[in-house]
Design an enzyme around this catalytic site. Structure first.
Site, PDB file in Angstrom:
ATOM      1  N   LYS A 271      19.886  62.513  -8.124  1.00  0.00           N
ATOM      2  CA  LYS A 271      18.339  62.845  -7.754  1.00  0.00           C
ATOM      3  C   LYS A 271      18.024  64.047  -8.230  1.00  0.00           C
ATOM      4  CE  LYS A 271      15.082  60.613  -5.675  1.00  0.00           C
ATOM      5  NZ  LYS A 271      14.598  58.932  -5.430  1.00  0.00           N
TER       6      LYS A 271
ATOM      7  N   GLY B 178       0.485  46.877   5.366  1.00  0.00           N
ATOM      8  CA  GLY B 178       0.301  47.599   3.846  1.00  0.00           C
ATOM      9  C   GLY B 178       0.135  46.433   2.592  1.00  0.00           C
TER      10      GLY B 178
ATOM     11  N   VAL C 125       3.005  46.770  -3.634  1.00  0.00           N
ATOM     12  CA  VAL C 125       3.984  45.757  -3.521  1.00  0.00           C
ATOM     13  C   VAL C 125       3.296  44.676  -2.381  1.00  0.00           C
ATOM     14  CG1 VAL C 125       6.502  45.292  -2.347  1.00  0.00           C
ATOM     15  CG2 VAL C 125       5.926  47.309  -3.848  1.00  0.00           C
TER      16      VAL C 125
ATOM     17  N   TYR D 112       0.718  43.625  -1.618  1.00  0.00           N
ATOM     18  CA  TYR D 112      -0.242  42.677  -2.121  1.00  0.00           C
ATOM     19  C   TYR D 112       0.253  41.555  -2.855  1.00  0.00           C
ATOM     20  CZ  TYR D 112      -5.097  40.517  -2.752  1.00  0.00           C
ATOM     21  OH  TYR D 112      -6.141  39.824  -2.684  1.00  0.00           O
TER      22      TYR D 112
ATOM     23  N   GLY E 268      -0.622  47.254  -0.353  1.00  0.00           N
ATOM     24  CA  GLY E 268      -0.537  48.067  -1.537  1.00  0.00           C
ATOM     25  C   GLY E 268      -0.027  47.418  -2.571  1.00  0.00           C
TER      26      GLY E 268
HETATM   27  P1  NAD Z   1       0.880  51.756  -2.006  1.00  0.00           P
HETATM   28  O1  NAD Z   1       0.920  53.175  -1.818  1.00  0.00           O
HETATM   29  O2  NAD Z   1       0.527  51.371  -3.103  1.00  0.00           O
HETATM   30  O3  NAD Z   1       0.775  50.801  -0.864  1.00  0.00           O
HETATM   31  C1  NAD Z   1       0.740  51.356   0.520  1.00  0.00           C
HETATM   32  C2  NAD Z   1      -0.445  50.450   1.403  1.00  0.00           C
HETATM   33  O4  NAD Z   1      -0.075  50.836   2.687  1.00  0.00           O
HETATM   34  C3  NAD Z   1      -1.678  50.927   0.930  1.00  0.00           C
HETATM   35  O5  NAD Z   1      -2.404  49.958   0.520  1.00  0.00           O
HETATM   36  C4  NAD Z   1      -1.948  52.030   2.235  1.00  0.00           C
HETATM   37  O6  NAD Z   1      -3.588  51.988   2.270  1.00  0.00           O
HETATM   38  C5  NAD Z   1      -1.339  51.175   3.242  1.00  0.00           C
HETATM   39  N1  NAD Z   1      -1.004  51.757   4.437  1.00  0.00           N
HETATM   40  C6  NAD Z   1      -0.878  53.074   4.546  1.00  0.00           C
HETATM   41  N2  NAD Z   1      -0.865  53.586   6.000  1.00  0.00           N
HETATM   42  C7  NAD Z   1      -0.860  52.224   6.749  1.00  0.00           C
HETATM   43  C8  NAD Z   1      -1.098  51.936   8.099  1.00  0.00           C
HETATM   44  N3  NAD Z   1      -0.705  53.002   8.950  1.00  0.00           N
HETATM   45  N4  NAD Z   1      -1.142  50.632   8.371  1.00  0.00           N
HETATM   46  C9  NAD Z   1      -1.301  49.746   7.338  1.00  0.00           C
HETATM   47  N5  NAD Z   1      -1.334  49.942   6.301  1.00  0.00           N
HETATM   48  C10 NAD Z   1      -1.394  51.234   5.821  1.00  0.00           C
HETATM   49  O7  NAD Z   1       2.870  51.573  -2.172  1.00  0.00           O
HETATM   50  P2  NAD Z   1       3.663  50.685  -2.681  1.00  0.00           P
HETATM   51  O8  NAD Z   1       4.019  51.032  -4.064  1.00  0.00           O
HETATM   52  O9  NAD Z   1       2.942  49.314  -2.509  1.00  0.00           O
HETATM   53  O10 NAD Z   1       4.899  50.792  -1.611  1.00  0.00           O
HETATM   54  C11 NAD Z   1       4.836  50.236  -0.354  1.00  0.00           C
HETATM   55  C12 NAD Z   1       6.147  50.914   0.320  1.00  0.00           C
HETATM   56  O11 NAD Z   1       7.260  50.325  -0.331  1.00  0.00           O
HETATM   57  C13 NAD Z   1       6.444  52.290   0.320  1.00  0.00           C
HETATM   58  O12 NAD Z   1       7.305  52.646   1.457  1.00  0.00           O
HETATM   59  C14 NAD Z   1       7.369  52.527  -0.937  1.00  0.00           C
HETATM   60  O13 NAD Z   1       8.034  53.754  -0.773  1.00  0.00           O
HETATM   61  C15 NAD Z   1       8.257  51.339  -0.794  1.00  0.00           C
HETATM   62  N6  NAD Z   1       8.882  50.996  -2.041  1.00  0.00           N
HETATM   63  C16 NAD Z   1       8.058  50.803  -3.305  1.00  0.00           C
HETATM   64  C17 NAD Z   1       8.465  50.189  -4.510  1.00  0.00           C
HETATM   65  C18 NAD Z   1       7.516  49.945  -5.472  1.00  0.00           C
HETATM   66  O14 NAD Z   1       8.049  49.398  -6.506  1.00  0.00           O
HETATM   67  N7  NAD Z   1       6.216  50.243  -5.627  1.00  0.00           N
HETATM   68  C19 NAD Z   1       9.910  50.331  -4.580  1.00  0.00           C
HETATM   69  C20 NAD Z   1      10.623  50.573  -3.378  1.00  0.00           C
HETATM   70  C21 NAD Z   1      10.204  50.961  -2.242  1.00  0.00           C
END
Ligand code: NAD
Length: 364
Positions: free
Chosen positions: A80, A180, A184, A186, A182
């Protein structure tokens, strides 16, 4: 801080301090273990309160990547980078190019990627100086946004969890609560609905909730109620540390399986879930789809191949649950054991003499 004592604690290989006066670069590259292959791990940019905090974060995150790659069956080690600075104010072309030159000087022992505080554009700047970077712009033939593959991996992990607990991976009629919606969450909702699951959803963004209600017939819940929703499966896809002393007694799901990083506030919360008989899908195993996808770039990105590797999260999760059941240990500990065992076994493969041709590199 006694740096070598810290390195010795978890057997780190190397820590590189990168300084560049002209660009203001102050960064730490931590390489934990390269037994399985080159260390892959993102580049985080953050306003650390102290140099010690930055080093500790780099070490912690690098080690996490070793386990994640090993458990995912990748031939990669863990590393990292952390850059000390404010991602809103301190970024420049010179800063990322200076970092790129340091990464290049490691000769491929470490490969970087996007992380909190950095973007695809930043990776493109690093790419001007070194090929040892993933997640660059798709126009360069990279894998693009990983969220869809992360969602696919979580979906397959949920199917495996259902198979282990209910004897069938058919999700039709199962109630799944998603925290959530977001990138992932959705996509996961879409896959689950496609498999016939009934969805309960919550997000702090009401527009996302409305979309899910209209598109998937999901039932909306207030954000504060989603963790204690009456359901079969809870998928945390928003924040870390959602499984803690306050929430665990209120959980009503039988399975917890979502994408969020660091879901357990502390290790002992995994033990609490085990004691309560709740099946927990260790986050770094079930959410490895994005990593598996980006790592495929190292072979020349091929979407179908990447997808089929992500699909294997199903088998990985089933093996992990089997190990946890046989040994009577919580699943998060079984995940660590599984990852360490793979590394240890390959470390001990006999060092047979390979003749006088080009040396074989493990991994790639
Ligand atoms: P994102 O920011 O697109 O989505 C997060 C969603 O959670 C947002 O829509 C936000 O409004 C919502 N949110 C925030 N606080 C909330 C609460 N208290 N209650 C309900 N909803 C809430 O992030 P993402 O890329 O979809 O990632 C989601 C999680 O998965 C994160 O923890 C991220 O670290 C993890 N992750 C993502 C990936 C990836 O490929 N994107 C890979 C590994 C891990």
């Amino acid at each position: 801080m006694e740096l070598f004592t810290r390195m010795a604690q978890f057997d780190y290989e190397q820590v590189v301090f990168c300084y560049d006066d002209a660009s203001g670069l102050r960064a730490v590259i931590a390489i934990h273990d390269t037994t399985l292959g080159p260390a892959l791990g993102g580049c985080r940019m953050w306003t650390y309160a102290s140099e010690e905090d930055a080093v500790v974060d780099a070490l912690r995150l690098a080690r996490g990547m070793t386990y994640k790659a090993a458990a995912a069956g990748l031939n990669l080690g863990g590393g990292k980078t952390v850059i000390m600075g404010d991602p809103r104010k301190d970024k420049s072309e010179a800063l990322f190019r200076a970092l790129g030159r340091y990464i290049h000087s490691l000769g491929g022992r470490y490969i970087t990627a996007e992380d909190v505080g950095t973007t695809v554009q930043d990776m493109d700047l690093i790419h001007l100086e070194t090929p040892y970077v993933c997640g660059i712009s798709p126009s360069y033939g990279s894998s693009g946004n990983p969220s869809g593959m992360t969602a696919l991996g979580v979906f397959r992990g949920i199917q495996a969890s259902a198979k282990y607990l209910y004897g069938t991976d058919d999700l039709a009629g199962r109630r799944v609560a998603i925290q959530g919606l977001g990138s992932v969450g959705y996509e996961l909702a879409r896959l689950l609905r496609g498999a016939g699951a009934d969805l309960l959803v919550a997000d702090v963004n009401p527009l996302q909730v409305e979309r899910a209600v209209n598109e998937f017939g999901a039932q909306a819940l207030p954000p504060q109620d989603i963790l204690s929703a009456e359901c079969d499966i809870l998928a945390p896809c928003a924040l870390g540390a959602v499984l803690n002393d306050e929430t665990i007694p209120r959980l009503r799901a039988q399975i917890i399986a979502g994408s969020a990083n660091n879901q357990l506030a502390e290790e002992r919360h995994g033990d609490m879930l085990h004691e309560r008989g709740i099946l927990y899908a260790p986050d770094y195993v079930i959410n490895a789809g994005g990593l598996i996808n980006v790592a495929d770039e190292l072979e020349g990105y091929h979407p179908d191949r990447a997808r089929s590797k992500v699909e294997r999260i199903y088998d990985i999760m089933l093996n992990l649950y089997k190990l946890s059941g046989e040994r009577g240990i919580p699943t998060h500990r079984a995940a660590d054991e599984m990852a360490m065992k793979r590394i240890e076994t390959l470390r001990q493969v006999r060092s047979t003499h390979l003749g006088h041709h080009e040396p074989v590199r493990r991994g790639r």
